[in-house]
Enzyme design. Sequence first.
Site, PDB file in Angstrom:
ATOM      1  N   ASP A   1      49.463 -80.212 -15.341  1.00  0.00           N
ATOM      2  CA  ASP A   1      50.855 -80.649 -15.547  1.00  0.00           C
ATOM      3  C   ASP A   1      51.640 -79.463 -16.115  1.00  0.00           C
ATOM      4  OD1 ASP A   1      49.206 -80.942 -17.882  1.00  0.00           O
ATOM      5  OD2 ASP A   1      50.873 -81.941 -18.884  1.00  0.00           O
TER       6      ASP A   1
ATOM      7  N   HIS B   1      44.750 -77.673 -17.638  1.00  0.00           N
ATOM      8  CA  HIS B   1      45.672 -78.759 -17.286  1.00  0.00           C
ATOM      9  C   HIS B   1      46.562 -78.346 -16.117  1.00  0.00           C
ATOM     10  CE1 HIS B   1      49.306 -77.043 -19.281  1.00  0.00           C
ATOM     11  NE2 HIS B   1      48.441 -76.537 -20.130  1.00  0.00           N
TER      12      HIS B   1
ATOM     13  N   SER C   1      48.904 -75.765 -32.937  1.00  0.00           N
ATOM     14  CA  SER C   1      47.822 -76.741 -32.954  1.00  0.00           C
ATOM     15  C   SER C   1      47.540 -77.228 -31.533  1.00  0.00           C
ATOM     16  CB  SER C   1      48.215 -77.941 -33.823  1.00  0.00           C
ATOM     17  OG  SER C   1      48.740 -77.492 -35.056  1.00  0.00           O
TER      18      SER C   1
ATOM     19  N   HIS D   1      82.246 -93.150 -50.745  1.00  0.00           N
ATOM     20  CA  HIS D   1      83.322 -92.147 -50.718  1.00  0.00           C
ATOM     21  C   HIS D   1      83.137 -91.228 -51.932  1.00  0.00           C
ATOM     22  CE1 HIS D   1      87.188 -90.282 -50.833  1.00  0.00           C
ATOM     23  NE2 HIS D   1      87.730 -91.074 -49.901  1.00  0.00           N
TER      24      HIS D   1
ATOM     25  N   GLU E   1      48.809 -82.703 -20.782  1.00  0.00           N
ATOM     26  CA  GLU E   1      48.781 -81.746 -21.895  1.00  0.00           C
ATOM     27  C   GLU E   1      50.165 -81.452 -22.428  1.00  0.00           C
ATOM     28  OE1 GLU E   1      48.443 -78.266 -24.371  1.00  0.00           O
ATOM     29  OE2 GLU E   1      49.689 -78.427 -22.598  1.00  0.00           O
ATOM     30  N   GLU E   2      51.122 -81.236 -21.527  1.00  0.00           N
ATOM     31  CA  GLU E   2      52.457 -80.821 -21.957  1.00  0.00           C
ATOM     32  C   GLU E   2      53.261 -81.950 -22.598  1.00  0.00           C
ATOM     33  OE1 GLU E   2      53.064 -77.893 -22.225  1.00  0.00           O
ATOM     34  OE2 GLU E   2      52.113 -76.741 -20.632  1.00  0.00           O
TER      35      GLU E   2
ATOM     36  N   ARG F   1      51.554 -76.455 -41.796  1.00  0.00           N
ATOM     37  CA  ARG F   1      50.493 -75.978 -40.902  1.00  0.00           C
ATOM     38  C   ARG F   1      49.239 -75.784 -41.748  1.00  0.00           C
ATOM     39  NH1 ARG F   1      51.622 -76.600 -35.422  1.00  0.00           N
ATOM     40  NH2 ARG F   1      53.878 -76.509 -35.244  1.00  0.00           N
TER      41      ARG F   1
ATOM     42  N   THR G   1      83.966 -86.604 -46.341  1.00  0.00           N
ATOM     43  CA  THR G   1      83.669 -86.698 -47.778  1.00  0.00           C
ATOM     44  C   THR G   1      82.785 -87.898 -48.070  1.00  0.00           C
ATOM     45  OG1 THR G   1      85.746 -87.890 -48.046  1.00  0.00           O
ATOM     46  CG2 THR G   1      85.780 -85.522 -48.490  1.00  0.00           C
TER      47      THR G   1
HETATM   48 ZN   LIG Z   1      49.044 -75.032 -21.479  1.00  0.00          ZN
END
Ligand SMILES: [Zn+2]
Length: 473
Positions: A96, A94, A413, A224, A161-162, A339, A326
């Site tokens: 970007d 990529h 990921s 409250h 991608e980013e 994950r 409060t």
């Molecule tokens: Zn990268």
Amino acid sequence: MSLQQVFDHLDANMSTYKTRLSDAVAIPSVSNSQETEHVEATRSVLEDYTRCLLESIGATVDMREIGDNQEYPPVIFATLGTSASKKTVLVYGHMDVQPAQMSDGWDTEPFAMTTIDGKMYGRGTTDDKGPVLAWINAIEAYQQENIPLPVNIKFVLEGMEESGDSGPLQDLILSEADGFFAGIDYTCISDNYWLGQNTPCITYGLRGIVYFHVNVKCAKKDLHSGVHGGVVYEGMAELCAILNSMVAPNGDITITGINRDVLPMTPEEEASYGPIDFNIDTYKSELGVTKLTHRTKAGILQHRWRYPSLSIHGIEGAFSDAGDKTVIPAEITGKFSIRLVPDMDPQKVTNLVKAHIRSFHNSTGSENEVTVSTTASAFSWLGDTSDANYTAGKRATVRVHHKAADLTREGGSIPITLTLQEATGASVMMLPIGSSDDGAHSQNEKLNVSNYLNGMKLLASYMYEVSQLAAGR
Ligand SMILES: [Zn+2]
């Protein structure tokens, strides 16, 4: 030997390659930015800069639009060589980059590459402009030495991608499974990093993820605590108890059945952690922690890579300012993620989490409204380190670095990896060239000159080794 000729060529032309990277870094192709300058740069780095370079090495470039009304930068599909007698390697990368400005704490201008002590500083040097250019430079070196390229190459290069918004590209890739992605033998991705600074790595696995929101509503408005505290089933107490019921402080996930589908450890896998170059004390000091949940190198790496983890990220709607208030919040949302590892299924995991929270809620006796939803999910990915793609990567590493690559996984990921595997039906390997201290996404991102040069040699060798293996050598 012809490969030595390629290496010599790469050594001799380093100043050209540095200029090339400097030119690429100077294009502020910041991903998913609202700034006109960044939007234009992200388009231009693909349509003009990269396209031009690819055409200079003889590639046929096909710019593909994704999304509607040019809302996304285009994707490059490029083809170099169609020889039936050669293997075809798909390269993903990529162009970007993450945002960067001096005021973030950079020591040099992020979009003006500066070399100090063998380190090339600049946004995108290591993530991922440097690795993309390393491919192009390695291919060009073969050509300029009049040595036939050992493989056919296809490129998929993107500019989103980013941004984390890989959906449109994934759709395009899957729709081209029988088109552009037909006939690909191996995929090689250079978009991650070594585990440390000294030992090259080959990465064969990524964890997946499911991200959860759990919403608890206990009243129609904030209350409250001095007036109503003591008689209300408070939402915060229930939410904290729910979150607490899923993970122990030592990281153990306490949701029934969660580990059921985790692939058992084979003796071969167990043995593979032994040689990995990883220092526990260095890791602890990088993190600024004094104790980890596991003591051994293998235990730590396995729990980062091959076991699931559950992290609690935050509570929306909770009082979080300085000082005292409060309040009994009427409605809050807890956010956590799991994950995933092979062979966990995101849908099954979601069902287990929902069942756990439902049963926990029932046990509290509260009649609060508790709802669970997911916002993102991705499968894990696992490559076969014994196949020819990995064999080529291992041989290439020894050839360039004179030592074996550490076989690593990543705890994060990268959904495109699995998509490319699905679309090509072929082996995917991650072959990083940058060092662990490159600071991708951080201030003072850099790529070592030595990693750039050795990365080109590695990719040149990888292409050579693919052809050697195909020839039965
Ligand atoms: Zn990268």
